[in-house]
Enzyme design. Sequence first.
Site, mmCIF file in Angstrom:
data_model
loop_
_atom_site.group_PDB
_atom_site.id
_atom_site.type_symbol
_atom_site.label_atom_id
_atom_site.label_comp_id
_atom_site.label_asym_id
_atom_site.label_seq_id
_atom_site.Cartn_x
_atom_site.Cartn_y
_atom_site.Cartn_z
ATOM 1 N N ALA A 150 0.825 -1.213 0.000
ATOM 2 C CA ALA A 150 0.000 0.000 0.000
ATOM 3 C C ALA A 150 0.856 1.259 0.000
ATOM 4 C CB ALA A 150 -0.912 -0.001 1.220
ATOM 5 N N LYS A 151 2.090 1.144 0.465
ATOM 6 C CA LYS A 151 3.023 2.271 0.528
ATOM 7 C C LYS A 151 2.368 3.485 1.158
ATOM 8 C CE LYS A 151 5.749 0.444 -3.337
ATOM 9 N NZ LYS A 151 4.885 -0.605 -3.892
ATOM 10 N N ARG A 152 1.691 3.280 2.267
ATOM 11 C CA ARG A 152 1.043 4.372 2.979
ATOM 12 C C ARG A 152 2.045 5.129 3.842
ATOM 13 N NH1 ARG A 152 -2.185 2.860 -0.395
ATOM 14 N NH2 ARG A 152 -4.412 2.554 -0.056
#
Lengths: 272, 272
Positions: free
Chosen positions: A92-94
Site C-alpha cells: 500500500a506504501k502508505r
Amino acid sequence: MTKDQLFDQIKKKESYLCVGLDTDIKKIPNHLLKYDDPIFEFNKRIIDATHEYCVAYKPNLAFYESLGAKGWESLQKTLEYIPEDIFTIADAKRGDIGNTSGLYARAFFEQMNFDSITIAPYMGEDSVKPFLSFENKWVILLALTSNVGSDDFQQLMIGNTDQHLFEKVLEKSQEWGGPEQLMYVVGATKSDMFSKIRTIVPDHFLLVPGVGAQGGSLKEVSEFGMNKQCGLLVNSSRGIIYASNGEDFWEEAGKAALQIQVEMKDYLNNYL
Amino acid sequence: MTKDQLFDQIKKKESYLCVGLDTDIKKIPNHLLKYDDPIFEFNKRIIDATHEYCVAYKPNLAFYESLGAKGWESLQKTLEYIPEDIFTIADAKRGDIGNTSGLYARAFFEQMNFDSITIAPYMGEDSVKPFLSFENKWVILLALTSNVGSDDFQQLMIGNTDQHLFEKVLEKSQEWGGPEQLMYVVGATKSDMFSKIRTIVPDHFLLVPGVGAQGGSLKEVSEFGMNKQCGLLVNSSRGIIYASNGEDFWEEAGKAALQIQVEMKDYLNNYL
C-alpha cells in the site's frame, strides 16, 4: 505471524517466494470476464496453483483501488481465500501523520487481517509507529526501491557522513521497532548493495521486488542477502501471474512458481 | 482546474481556505447514525455550510478506506456533491513505481474526478510523472510536513550542500512539472521556513496543513508564504468539521469557516 513461524514456513516449503497479486483487469484472460468478480476468480486460481511453492502473497493495492468499491471487495475475498499459514502483505506504501496512520493500521490489520503493510518513510516516526502497536503484525518500510526514481532521493548522501538516505532510513527506523516487527523493501536491481545493507540490518527480513521482469538476479540477492533465518522474501508478480494468457494461465503460473521454488531450494542449501 | 481559475476563485471568495473532510465515523454527531450513509450525510451538511467560505475540499483517504467498500462509496458521493468551482484534493499520499502510479492516477483523476492528489516523493521521478500527464490535474508533493516525524528525514542535510532533503525535493521535482501542475505540502508549524521555501518555489501553490489544532499561525503563513497569485491553500479540518458535536454541528462549522475567511480577507488585502 511471528518471525519464527515465517522461517518455519520457509524451511517446510523450501521457498522464500512471494507472489505479487498485481491483478489488472486489462491483462487477465478473457474467459474470466464472464464471472461476477473476474479479479477474484483470477486470484483464486493463481492461489490454488501457486500456494505450495510460496510463503507470501502481496496484492498491490493500486490494482484494487483503481476499481473503486468493487475492487475493495475483490481484495477482501482474495485475502480470505489465502491459506492461514501464508504471510500476507498489503503493498500500500502508505504513510501519514500519527492519528491518520492509526486509521490505516486498523483498516489493513483489523478489518482486512493482513499480516503486514508496506510504508513510505518520508514522514518519519509518527507515521510508522501506529502500525507497530499491533501484535504479530509487521511494517515493511521502503528503503531502497527497484525503480529508476530511487536515485533521486534514496541514494543522496546525508550531511558529512558516508551514508545514503536509504541507509539512514534503515538505521533510524531501528529505534522504532525490532526485527520481529519491521522488514525493509530492498530492490533486487540493487544486489551490489546487499552486503552493505546486511551490516546495518543483519537480522531483519528484506522484501525484495525486481527479480524477473525488472532484471534483478535471484542468485545474487540470495548469495549476498540471506541471513541465518533466510531473511528474504523475494517477490515475483508478472513473471508468474501472467505466465500465460490462455485458459491454462493458472497451470503456467504454477509452473513458473515451481521453477523459482526449485532454484530457491538450491540457494537455501548453499547459503543458509 | 487551472492555476488562473483557482486564483479567480480565491479573489471571488476572498478566501484561500481548504476544508479537510477527515470524517471519522466515531466523531460525527450521533443523530446522523440513523442514515444509510452517515459519512456522506455529515459531509453534505458540512459542504452546504462551508462552501461559500472555502476554495478547496480535501478528504483524507484514510478515513474512507478504513470503512472498506462502503467508505469508498461515501467518498464518491461526497465528491459528486462538491460544487464544480471548488478545487478537490485527494489526500492519499500515494507513490509507487511507474506503471502502478499510473493506476492510482486513473483511479483518482478519471474515476473519482479529483483535481489533485497528494504524493510522497521518496520513490522519485517515475512515481510522480504518471500523475502529471493528465491535463488540468495536479500533483501535490509532500515537501515539509507538519508532524513531529518530519525531523527524521525531511530535515536532514544533503551531502556537502546547505540544502535539507525537503529543499532537494522542491528543487529536483521542478524538472518534472511546472507551477501549473505541481503544488507542495508545507506545514504551517514550519512558518519560519516559508521565506526560504519561496526562494526555491516562488510561483507554486503551497498546501498548508497544521493551522489550528496543530498550532500553526495563519498570519505568519500568509505573511511569509503568499505570492502574486496568493499561492496558498491553507487547510483546516478538525477546527471546522468538529466545531460542535450537536445537531447544529453544520452551523458551527459554517461559523468557524467564516471566521477564517474573514481573517484571510484581511491578509489578502495586506500581503497580496
